[in-house]
Write a protein that holds these residues in place. Structure first.
Motif, PDB file in Angstrom:
ATOM      1  N   PHE B 121      31.495  30.811  46.503  1.00 42.42           N
ATOM      2  CA  PHE B 121      31.566  31.339  45.143  1.00 42.42           C
ATOM      3  C   PHE B 121      31.290  32.836  45.098  1.00 42.42           C
ATOM      4  N   ALA B 122      30.365  33.298  45.971  1.00 45.62           N
ATOM      5  CA  ALA B 122      29.957  34.717  45.937  1.00 45.62           C
ATOM      6  C   ALA B 122      31.169  35.646  46.064  1.00 45.62           C
ATOM      7  N   SER B 123      32.147  35.264  46.900  1.00 45.06           N
ATOM      8  CA  SER B 123      33.307  36.135  47.098  1.00 45.06           C
ATOM      9  C   SER B 123      34.175  36.209  45.842  1.00 45.06           C
ATOM     10  N   PHE B 124      34.009  35.246  44.955  1.00 39.40           N
ATOM     11  CA  PHE B 124      34.818  35.198  43.736  1.00 39.40           C
ATOM     12  C   PHE B 124      34.134  35.927  42.570  1.00 39.40           C
ATOM     13  N   VAL B 125      32.842  36.229  42.745  1.00 38.26           N
ATOM     14  CA  VAL B 125      32.067  36.809  41.641  1.00 38.26           C
ATOM     15  C   VAL B 125      32.653  38.131  41.111  1.00 38.26           C
ATOM     16  N   PRO B 126      33.020  39.088  41.987  1.00 38.85           N
ATOM     17  CA  PRO B 126      33.494  40.374  41.447  1.00 38.85           C
ATOM     18  C   PRO B 126      34.728  40.231  40.545  1.00 38.85           C
ATOM     19  N   VAL B 127      35.724  39.502  41.023  1.00 37.73           N
ATOM     20  CA  VAL B 127      36.952  39.431  40.227  1.00 37.73           C
ATOM     21  C   VAL B 127      36.758  38.563  38.984  1.00 37.73           C
ATOM     22  N   LEU B 128      35.955  37.512  39.083  1.00 38.82           N
ATOM     23  CA  LEU B 128      35.695  36.701  37.893  1.00 38.82           C
ATOM     24  C   LEU B 128      34.914  37.516  36.854  1.00 38.82           C
ATOM     25  N   SER B 129      34.000  38.367  37.338  1.00 38.47           N
ATOM     26  CA  SER B 129      33.262  39.241  36.401  1.00 38.47           C
ATOM     27  C   SER B 129      34.224  40.163  35.665  1.00 38.47           C
ATOM     28  N   GLU B 130      35.206  40.671  36.416  1.00 37.95           N
ATOM     29  CA  GLU B 130      36.216  41.539  35.807  1.00 37.95           C
ATOM     30  C   GLU B 130      36.982  40.774  34.713  1.00 37.95           C
ATOM     31  N   MET B 131      37.352  39.550  35.039  1.00 41.67           N
ATOM     32  CA  MET B 131      38.088  38.730  34.066  1.00 41.67           C
ATOM     33  C   MET B 131      37.234  38.443  32.830  1.00 41.67           C
ATOM     34  N   VAL B 132      35.989  38.063  33.042  1.00 42.42           N
ATOM     35  CA  VAL B 132      35.100  37.768  31.907  1.00 42.42           C
ATOM     36  C   VAL B 132      34.960  39.011  31.027  1.00 42.42           C
ATOM     37  N   ASP B 133      34.809  40.151  31.681  1.00 43.42           N
ATOM     38  CA  ASP B 133      34.677  41.393  30.929  1.00 43.42           C
ATOM     39  C   ASP B 133      35.921  41.665  30.072  1.00 43.42           C
ATOM     40  N   LEU B 134      37.090  41.479  30.665  1.00 39.85           N
ATOM     41  CA  LEU B 134      38.336  41.698  29.925  1.00 39.85           C
ATOM     42  C   LEU B 134      38.491  40.710  28.768  1.00 39.85           C
ATOM     43  N   LYS B 135      38.137  39.456  29.018  1.00 41.38           N
ATOM     44  CA  LYS B 135      38.266  38.445  27.956  1.00 41.38           C
ATOM     45  C   LYS B 135      37.267  38.710  26.834  1.00 41.38           C
ATOM     46  N   ARG B 136      36.105  39.269  27.178  1.00 43.57           N
ATOM     47  CA  ARG B 136      35.146  39.652  26.132  1.00 43.57           C
ATOM     48  C   ARG B 136      35.720  40.791  25.288  1.00 43.57           C
ATOM     49  N   GLN B 137      36.393  41.712  25.958  1.00 45.82           N
ATOM     50  CA  GLN B 137      37.049  42.797  25.201  1.00 45.82           C
ATOM     51  C   GLN B 137      38.130  42.236  24.285  1.00 45.82           C
ATOM     52  N   GLU B 138      38.907  41.301  24.817  1.00 46.21           N
ATOM     53  CA  GLU B 138      39.964  40.696  24.006  1.00 46.21           C
ATOM     54  C   GLU B 138      39.349  39.965  22.802  1.00 46.21           C
TER      55      GLU B 138
END
Lengths: 490, 490
Positions: B121-138
């Protein structure tokens, strides 16, 4: 982004959308549930609307006016030429006229089907007259004062002129009529008889498609009412059909469509979704389907191998050896229907239609007189009389839906195939050794290298001339046909 | 033409184009040659571009501003509401942000697949964080000052609020946990064993689809990696899959997809290609797939018939009678994977995801802490521990591709199915007599008449309440599950 980049990005998206429209057409003929027809019409119309608006989009005109072709490399120039031509043709015809043609086309299609069913050309005259009148208006808008018929021809064979085609076709006609007469005088060879399992036919069709290098990773074969090839680049699908009594129909339809499909599959990938990434014209396309089907597929050498495959699939099927098989797949016999015609008579069917439709568009023949003109010409060229309208003037759908200018490309394709075949045989003198083992590799590789990979990079005649090393003419086709059929009907 | 007519004509064409996009998706999963993937991406992107531009087309805004809803009849008003909502949602999010989400989504999908493969899971954290951030903006752009998570929920379930969903889900959770614990304490019933011919499974799947009234004239069944339903109106296709050891997978996937497909096939044809001519929300859609699959398909009565069909197809297959068969298709057992979960545990999987994703979007949970939170909650609700990330936080693709708000509709669908089932049983007291003969007619006809035919005419909760005669709540689902599984695990 330069204006050229913007234009290319826009054109690329348009091309991708037109591939989607093609895929929808494939789906309709192969997979679509039968109750979905009406809904599909709306889906198609919506997508066609998008495509039409993009082809004539004012932004395209603006980009075109701002781009200086001299700044571009030759490939970019070739792309620009296609985009400009498409834009100009799209904007020269009033939208109202186009809409009217579309409406009459769908009415006319039904009227044609009914008239054909009833063998009653008279009932089709009013709506066909309407269509001819609209197509003449369209041609007038497009021809810019030049020959009116050529404007329609240009839809299918850019750069072709009726002057040069008429000269070519007039040269073909007497020698084909003479060859047809000679063959029909001779005793008929043994024909295929019996019934052939249809799923075995499909299995063999796939073997045959493979033998011609069709790339199944970027395509597939399905059954449909009419055989066709659909798509471009990495997704080129073909269909074929099966008739229990006539496995040749399935096999040679497959080879024909593999010819079309291979042309699309083998275009240089660098052209991708640009205007260059596809076959350049209907005539050049037909040259590929016909050289695969006839000059290669119906050659004595390939028949050696195919006969063996038939025996593997069906056991003793009534033809004693590859010689009898070769004679049977090349049989010349009386018949009224173009799509079922042998190599000798096929082009006579086309020449007849070409001359008549040219007169209709030029206004020297009335629709009301078309059936009589058809029947007279048929009797002249074929030596026997049309028995009913569905075997004559009503047999093809083309005119009903406004496809004037299309027929010529069939014979032009055969002429091109004749030229390519002559060049191919010079380049690969021992081709028959490979064909006799079912290996078409040397032939299809030569075609790929010299023609198919260029896609729409060069003009139609230009790419044929480049491949052959000489200007295309009807001579090689005639020489090939006379040699082959004089030997078959000595 | 009034402004409303213009708007409707434009919307109708957009709808037709979105059906084309859906058909392309179906083709990709069923028919597309495997080498065509890259080209297909371009085709899809081109069509999505057209659709996006149409949804946010300024002309739509102008028409909307000129139309007075009070002048319209209720059906026209319902259409106008959908069009306005879609337009507003399309224009509230900056185009740049949308493009960024699309880019990160494709990157994130690959990263997720790799991380799942590696159980890391750790390797997926950076890109998932990016996605969560973008979806929060949306969500911030969409929520207009209201609850941020609800703005995303609205994509899948218009009108739903996290306040009411959270209350409903919190009421579900303890009774489901208790029921799960009770069932898992009891001895397991006999499970299905052995291998089942896959083409026989497909034959039976078609029989089963027919038994649920799926209209093959307006649909078709194919195999795909993931079962899905695709299309609307007169062309609604489903896929299923076969696994030799697990024919229940094939059969119940088929019934589930037939539920979705029937909803689309049974919408009143008068709504055609308007916004009303399709299922109204993911939750209501899921209510149909689940009531077909579970309340009907896994009922003791329907199992009576299906057991007989299994014997016809496979002979003696190891389960002695319909009672054993009923127990086997309703088996409750430990498992980590949502899509393989039984009726009791399924919603616990969803509630876990719902709570965690709400916290991610609301900013009260960091992506870096997500795996720990998942595992702790799983142990609480399921009573056993997650063994690896691919069986836990990495099992679903939804978050990777930005589908926050989607999971809730699965359980909402089950809740709606519970309500509809209670109303159906009151309306058709002798339903089991028909089901035991494989006749689902009275059930699917009741669903068609009371729910499916309305398409998107009413709001999601409104159409469920109309059909049931009461406001939807979690009670009927819980009562049904407790009664059924207490009897199965006494």
């Amino acid at each position: 982004m330069t204006h050229f980049d913007d234009l290319m990005a826009f054109a690329r998206e348009t091309r991708a959308l037109s591939l989607v429209a093609g895929r929808l057409g494939w789906d309709q003929e192969t997979m679509m549930p039968r109750g979905a027809g009406e809904q599909r019409s709306e889906e198609k119309a919506a997508l066609e609307g998008v495509l039409h608006r993009r082809r004539s989009d004012p932004r395209v005109g603006e980009w075109l006016s701002k781009i200086n072709a001299q700044d571009l490399d030759p490939i970019a120039q070739a792309n620009l030429g296609h985009i400009r031509r498409t834009y100009e043709r799209s904007t020269m015809v009033p939208a109202d006229l186009k809409a009217q043609i579309a409406r009459v086309s769908s009415k006319s299609h039904s009227a044609w089907a009914e008239a054909r069913e009833a063998n009653d050309f008279a009932s089709f005259v009013p709506v066909l007259s309407e269509m001819v009148d609209l197509k003449r208006q369209e041609a007038t808008a497009l021809c810019a004062g030049g020959p009116i018929y050529d404007a329609l021809l240009d839809d299918y064979e850019p750069g072709a002129t009726s002057q040069s085609l008429t000269a070519m076709f007039d040269a073909l006609r007497p020698r084909l009529v003479a060859l047809r007469a000679k063959a029909l005088e001779k005793p008929a060879p043994k024909a295929l008889e019996g019934s052939f399992d249809e799923s075995e036919q499909m299995k063999l069709a796939r073997i045959v498609a493979k033998s011609f290098g069709y790339d199944f990773k970027r395509g597939r074969v399905d059954k449909a009412v009419h055989p066709f090839s659909s798509g471009s680049g990495d997704d080129v699908r073909i269909t074929t059909r099966t008739v229990a009594e006539d496995p040749f129909n399935c096999l040679y339809s497959t080879i024909h469509e593999v010819g079309h499909a291979s042309y699309e599959q083998n275009v240089d990938p660098q052209y991708g979704l640009t205007y260059l990434g596809r076959g350049v014209s209907m005539g050049v396309h037909e040259s590929q389907s016909r050289i695969y089907e006839n000059q290669i597929g119906r050659s004595r050498a390939y028949c050696e191998w195919l006969y063996g495959e038939m025996v593997k699939a069906f056991g003793d099927f009534g033809l004693a050896d590859a010689d009898e098989f070769y004679a049977a797949v090349n049989i010349v016999k009386k018949g009224y229907i173009r799509t079922e015609a042998d190599e000798v008579q096929y082009n006579l069917h086309v020449l007849l239609r070409y001359d008549l439709e040219r007169q209709l568009i030029e206004g020297t023949l009335e629709v009301a007189d078309l059936e009589e003109a058809w029947n007279a010409r048929f009797a002249d060229d074929f030596g026997y009389a049309v028995d009913r309208a569905s075997n004559g003037v009503l047999q093809d759908v083309h005119w009903a839906v406004g496809y004037f200018g299309y027929f010529a490309t069939y014979t032009l394709g055969n002429v091109f195939a004749g030229c390519l075949h002559q060049a191919l045989r010079s380049a690969v003198p021992d081709l028959d050794d490979a064909l006799a083992r079912g290996n078409t590799g040397p032939a299809v590789e030569w075609l790929r290298e010299n023609l198919q990979r260029h896609g729409a990079r060069y003009e139609p005649r230009e790419v044929i001339a480049k491949a052959c090393g000489f200007e295309p003419s009807e001579g090689p086709l005639l020489d090939y046909l006379e040699a082959k059929f004089t030997a078959l009907y000595p």
